[in-house]
Design a protein around this motif. Structure first.
Motif, PDB file in Angstrom:
ATOM      1  N   CYS A 150       0.848  -1.194   0.000  1.00 48.53           N
ATOM      2  CA  CYS A 150       0.000   0.000   0.000  1.00 48.53           C
ATOM      3  C   CYS A 150       0.884   1.244   0.000  1.00 48.53           C
ATOM      4  CB  CYS A 150      -0.911   0.004   1.227  1.00 48.53           C
ATOM      5  SG  CYS A 150      -1.888   1.513   1.356  1.00 48.53           S
ATOM      6  N   PRO A 151       0.712   2.133  -0.986  1.00 41.82           N
ATOM      7  CA  PRO A 151       1.600   3.291  -1.095  1.00 41.82           C
ATOM      8  C   PRO A 151       1.181   4.487  -0.227  1.00 41.82           C
ATOM      9  CG  PRO A 151       0.126   3.222  -2.978  1.00 41.82           C
ATOM     10  CD  PRO A 151      -0.249   2.062  -2.109  1.00 41.82           C
ATOM     11  N   VAL A 152       0.006   4.415   0.402  1.00 43.59           N
ATOM     12  CA  VAL A 152      -0.514   5.589   1.105  1.00 43.59           C
ATOM     13  C   VAL A 152      -0.120   5.569   2.576  1.00 43.59           C
ATOM     14  CG1 VAL A 152      -2.592   6.923   1.628  1.00 43.59           C
ATOM     15  CG2 VAL A 152      -2.509   5.479  -0.407  1.00 43.59           C
ATOM     16  N   LYS A 153       0.370   6.706   3.050  1.00 44.48           N
ATOM     17  CA  LYS A 153       0.672   6.813   4.472  1.00 44.48           C
ATOM     18  C   LYS A 153      -0.268   7.813   5.119  1.00 44.48           C
ATOM     19  CE  LYS A 153       5.374   5.202   4.600  1.00 44.48           C
ATOM     20  NZ  LYS A 153       6.771   5.515   4.879  1.00 44.48           N
ATOM     21  N   VAL A 154      -0.860   7.375   6.228  1.00 40.77           N
ATOM     22  CA  VAL A 154      -1.869   8.165   6.925  1.00 40.77           C
ATOM     23  C   VAL A 154      -1.426   8.298   8.376  1.00 40.77           C
ATOM     24  CG1 VAL A 154      -4.335   8.270   7.475  1.00 40.77           C
ATOM     25  CG2 VAL A 154      -3.570   6.970   5.472  1.00 40.77           C
ATOM     26  N   LEU A 155      -1.775   9.404   9.013  1.00 45.19           N
ATOM     27  CA  LEU A 155      -1.454   9.543  10.436  1.00 45.19           C
ATOM     28  C   LEU A 155      -2.134   8.427  11.236  1.00 45.19           C
ATOM     29  CD1 LEU A 155      -1.735  13.397  11.046  1.00 45.19           C
ATOM     30  CD2 LEU A 155       0.331  12.015  10.720  1.00 45.19           C
ATOM     31  N   ASP A 156      -1.369   7.798  12.104  1.00 53.42           N
ATOM     32  CA  ASP A 156      -1.858   6.643  12.850  1.00 53.42           C
ATOM     33  C   ASP A 156      -2.592   7.082  14.118  1.00 53.42           C
ATOM     34  OD1 ASP A 156      -2.250   4.327  14.193  1.00 53.42           O
ATOM     35  OD2 ASP A 156      -0.157   3.663  14.170  1.00 53.42           O
ATOM     36  N   GLU A 157      -3.898   6.855  14.168  1.00 50.23           N
ATOM     37  CA  GLU A 157      -4.700   7.282  15.322  1.00 50.23           C
ATOM     38  C   GLU A 157      -4.230   6.592  16.597  1.00 50.23           C
ATOM     39  OE1 GLU A 157      -5.864   5.646  12.725  1.00 50.23           O
ATOM     40  OE2 GLU A 157      -7.332   6.867  11.652  1.00 50.23           O
ATOM     41  N   TYR A 158      -3.826   5.326  16.460  1.00 45.57           N
ATOM     42  CA  TYR A 158      -3.425   4.571  17.651  1.00 45.57           C
ATOM     43  C   TYR A 158      -2.240   5.255  18.338  1.00 45.57           C
ATOM     44  CZ  TYR A 158      -1.794   0.732  20.578  1.00 45.57           C
ATOM     45  OH  TYR A 158      -1.372  -0.033  21.645  1.00 45.57           O
ATOM     46  N   ASN A 159      -1.323   5.776  17.556  1.00 48.91           N
ATOM     47  CA  ASN A 159      -0.195   6.499  18.130  1.00 48.91           C
ATOM     48  C   ASN A 159      -0.477   7.997  18.207  1.00 48.91           C
ATOM     49  OD1 ASN A 159       1.599   4.570  18.995  1.00 48.91           O
ATOM     50  ND2 ASN A 159       2.418   4.237  16.932  1.00 48.91           N
ATOM     51  N   ALA A 160      -1.729   8.345  18.362  1.00 49.85           N
ATOM     52  CA  ALA A 160      -2.164   9.730  18.523  1.00 49.85           C
ATOM     53  C   ALA A 160      -1.588  10.619  17.419  1.00 49.85           C
ATOM     54  CB  ALA A 160      -1.791  10.251  19.914  1.00 49.85           C
ATOM     55  N   GLY A 161      -1.507  10.062  16.232  1.00 48.63           N
ATOM     56  CA  GLY A 161      -1.060  10.842  15.077  1.00 48.63           C
ATOM     57  C   GLY A 161       0.440  11.099  15.033  1.00 48.63           C
ATOM     58  N   MET A 162       1.214  10.411  15.870  1.00 46.68           N
ATOM     59  CA  MET A 162       2.653  10.676  15.892  1.00 46.68           C
ATOM     60  C   MET A 162       3.455   9.714  15.034  1.00 46.68           C
ATOM     61  SD  MET A 162       3.235  11.872  19.801  1.00 46.68           S
ATOM     62  CE  MET A 162       2.490  10.403  20.446  1.00 46.68           C
TER      63      MET A 162
END
Lengths: 1015, 136
Positions: free
Chosen positions: A118-130
């Motif tokens: 998957c080429p898309v990177k999204v802010l990770d909610e689990y890591n509070a967007g970090m």
């Protein structure tokens, strides 16, 4: 009335929803657990450690996740939201929108091939967007269900019609871009709302500069601390350096009427203390400072935790509410601006990082859900409940629990959740078991006289294993091992067609044992065990060899060594499976009655909750009257009289046909264990019961020797309440002294209720006579949660607050009280007063230890009962079948006692509701012939399962009495500690026998020597 | 050339350290291949004779792991593990096998700690060399 439906919808899959669901499902009700995100776990899954014990949050949570996801009676509806609720208590129709995941949950094996492509990177909610995740993802490593979800908002294919990589690489054809959201209608008898809170967004408080990269929220900091977080537990600043000085600012978005958030969030003081403590454990050089108004350490063990943090760990607590954070325009450094306590001076101090202790706020989705359900909320968006019915909403049949009602910590949330389950269970008791489906399996084949015939499946897991481990070589090697009659390679051993294939292979080759070499047994063992059962094999004749998590994934650069290791792991599993025994669970008849000790509010609530569900219940109270501690107080915080609650409760207890009340009676003897307790009462009567609840309450301490107590005009809060009711408070000036005899060396805990009680009473005093001068002398005002409102009102009434410290206490002399006020730069005041009211602590009643001895349950150093786990098992004892409720566990307010009492009843009824008790197959057993009766097993067992019993040995020459250990199969949890301790090997820990483990150790040894030849 | 590669038996409890080992895998953290894990429900199941047997069978070292004190799934099983392992470690000194048995607590969320524990123990055993019980 419409037909009762024996099912409950639980909305929200955080710890509250999970607990409600498990209790109900264990009680024989069907549960739909509805969670809006792709995985259950809620905020607790994001926490690093939990206060006050610093337990690992995920360690205690993940077994619950697994249990909820596997429970026969729980249907998990993840990535789903409630759209509509209609009907009435007993029979609701709920429309649930199942959001499209674009992944077929039956086909997806969570092999993660798609993740890599998957080429898309999204802010990770689990890591509070970090950190970043992909557009196709598992929310967190321990997530259940283990099925990928495509984030439609970010997926390139779904938004632009390009890419399609995940579909191309998926070997199970699990990706379905055509999937659509769909509505599903479920029919339930009751609804529990447990959708939790949203963390307060501090952006609007511009003065704290949340946009600065080193100003983070406490939840973000939790992820920074976590070893599964963005920096694997190394706290870093934005520039990559390790911070040397960190500040926590309390009450961000709490106790702030200016932004419409006047309430206290109840948990922030403790989590900040915990975070500072954990951060200092990571880095002993770190300097930590917590800026707070009052440090609210009100729960069980909290005050002691705070004292340790302050005195031993060296966390600096500064009493001040900072007005803002300044950023140096040149260096970009952070400086906290605050007013020094006791003066009007403003100070600024530089910090490397600033943590905002954000409050708990009702989430928008919770508000929406409340609107859909048509239930009342207060002006802040919390669900409206009453003190005497803390889980009951304005709509009959719909209950609420956890932080959707008010901010609260994990144990209170869990108690609430079990309490809500009790309420739902009560209205559906007659429909219990109607929607539960017993799974049937084919008859088990008899293998008793057979030699082991082992089949081994070695899994490629797509390329997860096969790209590192030479799977065909492992298969060939395995074929050479003893008793292996068939071995083969499988692309995905856990896919549906592969599971069918395993069943066929078992039949075709007449296998009597199976090894799958693939992934971790922690997630996949039950699945394969089930497959074995479907093929007529006892599920315990199965073994997983973990060649993925423990091999291919961790040795990616060493294919040759990894292949050797995979062979070793599989060989060890084959050796083990050859010696595994058939194991069976045992079903035992038992007594379905309940006993409650203590007839206060908690005890009566618990007894009623059990009796309402149709079980015989005994309530034993040693005083001649029911009512307990509650009797000594006259008013509630909401202005109602205590008799308004007490009278109907006593009437209900006395009129319930399932309930027998014994007043003026004590329980003197107890024998037996869960399911078959026998007790003897002081009136000579003998009773039998299956489960017991201890609700023996607490008493107000007589503060002899403190602040002139004993003089006519020095009284306690309960005495004041009586006087207020009589209208006999004849005083123009009243001084209240908080923590009178508490929070000291003798009673080091906080009594939790007395700040709220004091505020309630000063308001009454002022309402009675507004001209009265009232002074409250305190150390911290701990009006946590919504009761902050009383503190605000007291201040509005003009009550004067003065702060003292433990080492400089006020002095009460005839008609005056002298205090050095910390709020006013240590100014000494002499207050002329007519009445001194002492907030004396709550203490454990006489005899608590005797009750503890009866049931072999522990008490803590303050003689309050000690629960099995301070976070997740707040009303359980480690001893099965025995529970606790109310202030017997620790001081608490009435609504909390009631919620806990219902919780204890729910837990007890989840046992009583079973037709038979089922023992585990994995337990320990004693060979009486070998046992020498030394009792070491009794010593090490955490549950009291082994017991030494007198037996007569009769031989030809001699007969004599001796002691032999016997392990109660209904109590044993199968840890095996007794087997390790037994000096004569008389104890067998089933499924982990000495013979089995020894065989595995021996199998480790016989390598062909290849390890040493690797150059 | 024959290079000495330590052979290590590692005991993990089901609830914490085994889960920690799984988490290392999920995170793809890499560590040496020398360990072979034996899973038990609780570290308190590990009786001292298992350790002796592993050493006698040719393990160069034995690494015992479990939940941190206070985290035990069985309340306090690991307290007994601690006691038993202390005795075993002491006995190893007397037997000339000092440093070959080690106890470490690893939680379910401590993937990195699991890796460090294994890596350090492998290095420790590498430095100690072939077990005297295995040397020819």
């Amino acid at each position: 009335m419409a037909e009762l439906v024996g099912a409950v919808a639980v909305a929200g899959g955080g710890i509250a929803g999970i607990q409600s669901a498990l209790d109900l499902a264990d009680s024989g009700l069907k549960v739909y657990l509805i969670e809006s995100s792709p995985a259950i776990g809620g905020v607790m899954a994001q926490l690093d450690k939990t206060f006050p014990t610093l337990d690992c949050s995920m360690c205690t949570l993940s077994p619950k996740l697994a249990e909820a996801s596997r429970h026969q009676n729980i249907e998990l509806l993840a990535y789903s939201e409630i759209k509509e609720i209609s009907g009435e208590a007993g029979n609701f129709e709920i429309t649930v929108t199942r959001k499209a995941t674009y992944v077929d949950p039956v086909k997806c094996t969570a092999c993660e091939l798609c993740l890599a492509k998957c080429p898309v990177k999204v802010l990770d909610e689990y890591n509070a967007g970090m950190s970043k995740r992909k557009a196709i993802y598992l929310p967190f490593p321990q997530a259940v269900s283990r099925v990928m979800t495509i984030d439609a908002e970010h997926c390139i294919y779904l938004t632009k019609g390009k890419c399609g990589n995940c579909k191309k690489v998926c070997e199970n054809d699990a990706i379905d871009y055509e999937m659509k959201d769909r509505d599903e209608v479920i029919n339930v008898g009751s609804v529990i709302l447990s959708t939790g809170f949203a963390p307060f967004d501090p952006t609007e408080l511009e003065q704290f500069h949340y946009e600065h990269l080193d100003v983070v929220t406490a939840l973000e900091f939790e992820r920074l601390l976590s070893s599964s977080g963005p920096y694997v537990g190394h706290v870093k600043m934005a520039n990559g350096e390790t911070p040397k000085k960190i500040a926590w600012l309390q009450c961000i978005g709490s106790r702030n009427p200016e932004i419409g958030r006047p309430n206290c969030s109840a948990v922030c003081c403790m989590y900040a203390t915990k975070e500072a403590m954990v951060a200092m454990e990571h880095d002993s050089e770190l300097e930590t400072t917590i800026f707070n108004i009052d440090l609210r350490a009100f729960g069980k063990g909290f005050e002691q935790f705070y004292q340790r943090a302050k005195n031993e760990t060296g966390i600096r607590f500064i009493r001040s509410r900072p007005s803002g954070v300044d950023i140096d325009p040149v260096t970009n450094r952070l400086s906290v601006r605050y007013e020094v306590e006791g003066s009007t001076e403003t100070a600024g101090e530089e910090f490397d990082m600033v943590i905002l202790s954000i409050g708990l706020t009702p989430s928008e989705s919770s508000k929406k859900l409340a609107e859909i359900a048509g239930i009342e909320m207060d002006e802040y968006g919390n669900i409206t409940t009453a003190i005497d019915a803390p889980m009951t909403t304005s709509v009959p049949g719909i209950f609420a629990c956890g932080t959707i009602v008010a901010p609260k910590d994990i144990p209170d949330t869990v108690a609430d959740a079990s309490g809500a389950a009790s309420k739902a269970h009560s209205i559906l008791a007659s429909a219990r078991g109607t929607l539960v489906i017993e799974r049937t399996y084919v008859p088990e084949k008899d293998i008793t006289d057979e030699e082991p015939r082992i089949g081994v499946v070695v899994c490629d897991c797509g390329i997860n294993i096969a790209s590192v481990v030479d799977v065909p070589a492992v298969v060939e090697y395995v074929k050479t091992l003893p008793y292996v009659v068939h071995a083969y390679e499988q692309t995905y051993a856990c896919s549906t067609d592969s599971l069918d294939n395993i069943k066929d292979v078992i039949k075709e080759h007449n296998l009597n044992r199976v090894v799958v070499a693939s992934c971790t047994p922690r997630t996949h063992e039950p699945l394969f065990q089930d497959t074995c059962r479907d093929a007529g094999l006892n599920p315990y004749l199965f073994e997983l060899a973990n060649i993925r998590e423990h091999c291919s994934w961790v040795h990616q650069q060493e294919p040759k060594l990894a292949t050797e290791k995979a062979k070793d792991i599989t060989r060890m599993s084959v050796a083990r499976v050859a010696l595994l025994d058939l194991l069976y669970t045992q079903k035992l008849d038992f007594n379905h009655g309940g006993l409650v000790i203590g007839g206060g509010v908690a005890g009566m609530t618990a007894a009623l909750d059990i009796a309402e569900k149709g079980f015989t219940t005994y309530l034993v109270e040693r005083e001649p009257e029911l009512g307990g501690l509650f009797r000594t107080f006259t008013r509630l915080q909401d202005g109602r009289t205590t008799t308004e609650i007490l009278d109907p409760m006593i009437a209900a207890v006395n009129s319930n046909p399932n309930l027998t009340v014994y007043t003026g009676t004590t329980l003197d003897e107890v024998e037996g264990a869960m399911g078959r307790f026998k007790g003897k009462l002081s009136n000579g009567e003998e009773i039998e019961f299956g489960s017991a609840i201890i609700a023996t309450g607490a008493n107000e301490f007589e503060p002899e020797g403190y602040f002139g107590y004993g003089a006519d005009n020095v009284i306690t809060q309960s005495a004041l309440e009586v006087k207020l009711d009589e209208g006999t408070v004849d005083a123009a000036s009243v001084v209240m002294i908080q923590c009178a005899g508490g929070r000291n060396d003798e009673r080091p805990y906080c009594s939790r209720v007395y700040c709220t009680t004091a505020m309630k009473n000063v308001i009454r005093l002022k309402e009675e006579d507004p001209e009265r001068n009232i002074y409250v002398l305190y150390r911290d005002i701990r009006t946590y949660g919504v009761w902050e409102e009383l503190y605000t009102r007291a201040r509005e009434f003009g009550v004067i607050f003065m702060r003292y410290t433990e080492d400089d206490e006020p002095v009460v002399a005839d008609g005056t009280v002298t205090i050095t006020d910390k709020l006013l730069n240590d100014t000494k005041f002499e207050i002329a007063t007519d009445l001194v009211v002492l907030s004396a602590p709550l203490v454990a009643p006489e005899g608590a230890e005797d009750t503890a001895m009866l049931f072999k349950v522990p008490v803590d150093s303050n003689k309050f009962f000690l629960e099995a786990h301070i976070k997740l098992r707040p009303v359980d004892f480690a001893t099965d079948g025995v529970f606790l409720a109310g202030s017997a566990q620790a001081p608490k307010l009435v609504d909390e006692s009631i919620s806990q009492a219902s919780a204890a009843a729910s837990r007890a009824c989840s046992i009583l509701a079973k037709e038979q008790l089922e023992t585990s197959g994995v337990i320990s057993v004693v060979d009486a012939d070998v046992c020498i009766g030394c009792g070491r097993c009794v010593e090490v067992c955490p549950y009291g399962a082994p017991e030494l019993k007198e037996v007569e040995i009769v031989t030809e020459e001699i007969s004599y009495m001796t002691r032999k250990s016997e392990i109660d199969p209904a109590i044993c949890k199968g840890c095996g500690s007794c087997a390790a301790e037994c000096p004569t090997s008389a104890i067998t820990a089933r499924h982990f026998t000495t013979k089995q483990i020894s065989a595995v150790i021996d199998a480790f040894a016989f390598t062909d020597g290849s390890i040493e030849e690797v150059a | 050339m024959v290079v000495f590669e330590p052979k290590i038996v590692m005991f993990c409890c089901n609830w914490c350290s085994y889960a920690g080992a799984d988490l290392v895998g999920v995170g793809r953290l890499q560590y040496p291949t020398n360990t072979r894990v034996i899973r038990v429900m609780c570290s308190s199941r590990i009786q001292p004779t298992f350790i002796l047997q592993a050493l006698k069978d040719g393990a160069d070292g034995v690494l015992v792991t479990g939940c941190h004190i206070g985290d035990c799934h069985y309340i306090d099983g690991n307290v007994y593990t601690e006691e038993r392992m202390k005795n075993v470690v002491d006995a190893m000194k007397l037997l000339g096998l000092e440093g070959r048995v080690h106890l470490e607590w690893v939680s379910a969320s401590e993937g990195p700690k699991f890796r460090e524990t294994v890596t350090e123990f492998v290095e420790q055993i590498r430095a100690l060399g072939l077990s005297p019980l295995r040397a020819e």
